[in-house]
Design a protein around this motif. Structure first.
Motif, short mmCIF file in Angstrom:
data_model
loop_
_atom_site.label_atom_id
_atom_site.label_comp_id
_atom_site.label_asym_id
_atom_site.label_seq_id
_atom_site.Cartn_x
_atom_site.Cartn_y
_atom_site.Cartn_z
N ARG A 1 0.83 -1.20 0.00
CA ARG A 1 0.00 0.00 0.00
C ARG A 1 0.87 1.26 0.00
O ARG A 1 0.55 2.25 -0.65
CB ARG A 1 -0.93 0.01 1.21
N GLU B 1 -13.73 9.64 -7.14
CA GLU B 1 -13.95 9.62 -5.70
C GLU B 1 -14.65 10.91 -5.25
O GLU B 1 -14.49 11.96 -5.86
CB GLU B 1 -12.63 9.47 -4.95
N ASP C 1 -9.72 2.03 10.01
CA ASP C 1 -10.53 1.07 9.25
C ASP C 1 -11.67 1.77 8.52
O ASP C 1 -12.00 1.44 7.38
CB ASP C 1 -11.09 0.00 10.19
N ALA D 1 -10.41 3.59 5.44
CA ALA D 1 -10.11 2.67 4.36
C ALA D 1 -11.39 2.11 3.73
O ALA D 1 -11.50 2.00 2.50
CB ALA D 1 -9.23 1.53 4.88
N SER D 2 -12.37 1.75 4.56
CA SER D 2 -13.61 1.20 4.03
C SER D 2 -14.41 2.25 3.27
O SER D 2 -15.02 1.96 2.24
CB SER D 2 -14.45 0.62 5.18
N ARG E 1 -13.12 4.70 1.64
CA ARG E 1 -12.47 4.90 0.35
C ARG E 1 -12.80 3.77 -0.62
O ARG E 1 -12.91 3.99 -1.83
CB ARG E 1 -10.96 5.02 0.54
N GLN E 2 -12.97 2.55 -0.10
CA GLN E 2 -13.42 1.46 -0.97
C GLN E 2 -14.78 1.78 -1.58
O GLN E 2 -15.09 1.35 -2.69
CB GLN E 2 -13.51 0.16 -0.18
N ARG E 3 -15.58 2.54 -0.85
CA ARG E 3 -16.89 2.94 -1.35
C ARG E 3 -16.84 4.21 -2.18
O ARG E 3 -17.86 4.74 -2.59
CB ARG E 3 -17.84 3.15 -0.16
N ARG F 1 -13.76 9.92 0.35
CA ARG F 1 -12.58 10.28 1.13
C ARG F 1 -13.00 11.06 2.37
O ARG F 1 -13.70 12.06 2.27
CB ARG F 1 -11.63 11.14 0.29
N CYS G 1 -13.64 -2.94 6.98
CA CYS G 1 -12.38 -3.34 6.37
C CYS G 1 -12.47 -4.53 5.45
O CYS G 1 -11.52 -5.29 5.32
CB CYS G 1 -11.33 -3.62 7.46
N GLY H 1 -11.88 -6.75 2.64
CA GLY H 1 -10.91 -6.77 1.56
C GLY H 1 -9.65 -5.97 1.82
O GLY H 1 -8.83 -5.82 0.94
N ILE H 2 -9.45 -5.46 3.04
CA ILE H 2 -8.25 -4.69 3.35
C ILE H 2 -7.15 -5.65 3.81
O ILE H 2 -7.35 -6.51 4.66
CB ILE H 2 -8.54 -3.66 4.46
#
Length: 470
Positions: free
Chosen positions: A57, A102, A406, A409-410, A412-414, A417, A466, A468-469
């Motif tokens: 990362r 994003e 967490d 990060a989650s 941002r997966q969606r 930001r 989290c 998939g992190i």
């Protein structure tokens, strides 16, 4: 060739961000040269005691910033700040720019209308300047950081914000960050202790490092810094300066009551503290609350700028200081950039005097209030939301089982930001499980609602923490 090993600065950034920032620093210093091969993911993970996924990362973040390039089968190589005059600001200051697609809720920027109304105002002002003929003084060196006419306009603006002062006491700066640099340089020396909230504006952390200051975090509650904690730390550390944001504190959105402000001013007198009052939200502050500079004028420096009220790009700010510090501050302006650009000050002066600034503030305030209502309706029932209709950001205290890193990060997966609490923490104490959510950067209200809905889905458990992190 010696294998490069990063030095990770003390702090509570996510480890992958700390590694990426170490790469950025060493590229800037010349420790890492273009074409140099970085250690393998496994070598770096073994050296730092982190997972291979964390290093992956970090290298991906460095690649996204344009610092490195990966070659399949060969490794990761330094390419430096390609095509840039300077490296990006560290991630803890303003975060890294959102990727395409994003939704950016991490940066506390003022809202800009999709119709580009701010640009139209600027074009009209520049057109009038061109029609009337630009005067030569806009191309000349300015005494005392700005011309008397520009300082008079700034003094008039400050009076409307509740800070009455004479023009010769007003110092024009190139935005609030420049004002902070000049102010800290004038009242502190390397090695001094600077007190601030235990959660604070990240830009003050960067300035403290640059100037060799030692930050100490004052305990906080929902209003901001706690007087008893301030008194204790001032006594224990022999600190001589306090940086604080009494209104819509960054990041917690806390606002000091009149009683709290009086207590802070009293402690400043008793402990011989010089106070830096950062009031970027003065134009939208709740009515009736006194400024710290009005309570302790002999030991308070007041800072504000156009950035939150009008536009981030017009780098115009103002500092009001005790008379004994004014010339020292002017020397700091001259040493750092000689003077703010006269053209920017001319635009600001015209906007103050012809009503443009008032229109811009009213337009942005109406949208900020509307977005505050959306945040309350969407997130208020999911978590502890600290917000105010006049603020550009809110502080979201996360429910179990979320940790701030967490959640960031989650989210941002969606495709959203947000800014985690780690970026604002002073020292290595306990960091709350919270994030800052900003209302300004997304221009479309519909897209802003999409971002809020994505965060609400996370908070209500529709998405596993989290997932998939690595």
């Amino acid at each position: 060739m010696t294998i490069w090993r990063p030095h990770l600065e003390d702090g509570v950034l996510p480890r992958y961000m700390a590694i990426a920032d170490a790469i950025a620093r060493d590229v800037q210093k010349g420790v890492l040269q273009a074409g140099q091969r970085l250690p393998t993911h496994r070598e770096m993970a073994r050296h730092l005691g982190v997972t291979v996924g964390t290093v992956s990362r970090a290298y991906a973040e460095a690649n996204r910033r344009g610092l490195t390039v990966g070659e399949v089968g060969r490794g990761t190589f330094v390419q430096g700040p390609k095509g840039m005059d300077a490296l990006p600001l560290p991630s803890e200051v303003i975060g890294s720019p959102a990727d395409e697609g994003e939704l950016e809720l991490g940066l506390a920027l003022p809202w800009t209308s999709p119709e580009r109304a701010d640009g139209a105002e600027l074009a009209a002002t520049l057109g009038r300047l061109a029609d009337n003929g630009c005067t030569d003084d806009l191309l000349e060196y300015q005494p005392n950081s700005a011309s008397p006419r520009h300082r008079a306009a700034l003094a008039s603006w400050l009076a409307g914000l509740g800070v009455g002062t004479q023009p010769d006491r007003v110092l024009a700066t190139c935005g609030s960050q420049h004002g902070l640099l000049v102010t800290l340089s004038a009242i502190t020396s390397p090695g001094d202790v600077l007190l601030t909230g235990e959660l604070t504006y990240p830009g003050i952390k960067s300035l403290a490092r640059m100037l060799g200051l030692r930050l100490r975090g004052v305990p906080m509650d929902r209003e901001g810094i706690v007087p008893e904690g301030l008194d204790r730390l001032a006594q224990d550390t022999s600190a001589r300066a306090l940086y604080c944001i009494p209104t819509f504190q960054n990041p917690t959105c806390g606002t000091m009551s009149e009683e709290r402000r009086l207590a802070v001013a009293e402690i400043a007198w008793e402990r011989d503290l010089t106070v830096i009052e950062d009031d970027l939200y003065a134009a939208s502050a709740p009515a009736g609350l006194p400024k710290l500079i009005s309570l302790a004028p002999e030991r308070t420096l007041f800072l504000t700028s156009f950035s939150k009220a009008a536009t981030f790009g017009l780098r115009v700010g103002a500092v009001v200081a005790p008379a004994g510090l004014t010339e020292r501050l002017r020397s700091g302006v001259r040493a750092s950039l000689w003077m703010p650009p006269p053209l920017m000050l001319e635009i600001a002066t015209r906007w103050i005097t012809d009503g443009t600034l008032e229109r811009m503030i009213a337009r942005k305030a109406a949208e900020t209030r509307a977005r505050h209502e959306l945040m309350q309706a969407t997130l208020g029932g999911c978590a502890d939301l600290h917000a105010h209709p006049g603020a550009l950001h809110a502080w979201l205290v996360l429910p179990d089982p979320w940790r701030s890193e967490d959640f960031v990060a989650s989210a941002r997966q969606r495709g959203v930001r947000v800014a985690g609490a780690e970026a604002f923490a002073v020292g290595r104490g306990r960091v709350p499980h919270a994030v800052r959510v900003s209302s300004g950067p997304v221009r479309s209200r519909e897209r802003f609602q999409e971002a809020l809905d994505a965060l609400a889905d996370l908070l209500e458990g529709a998405v596993e923490p989290c997932a998939g992190i690595l």
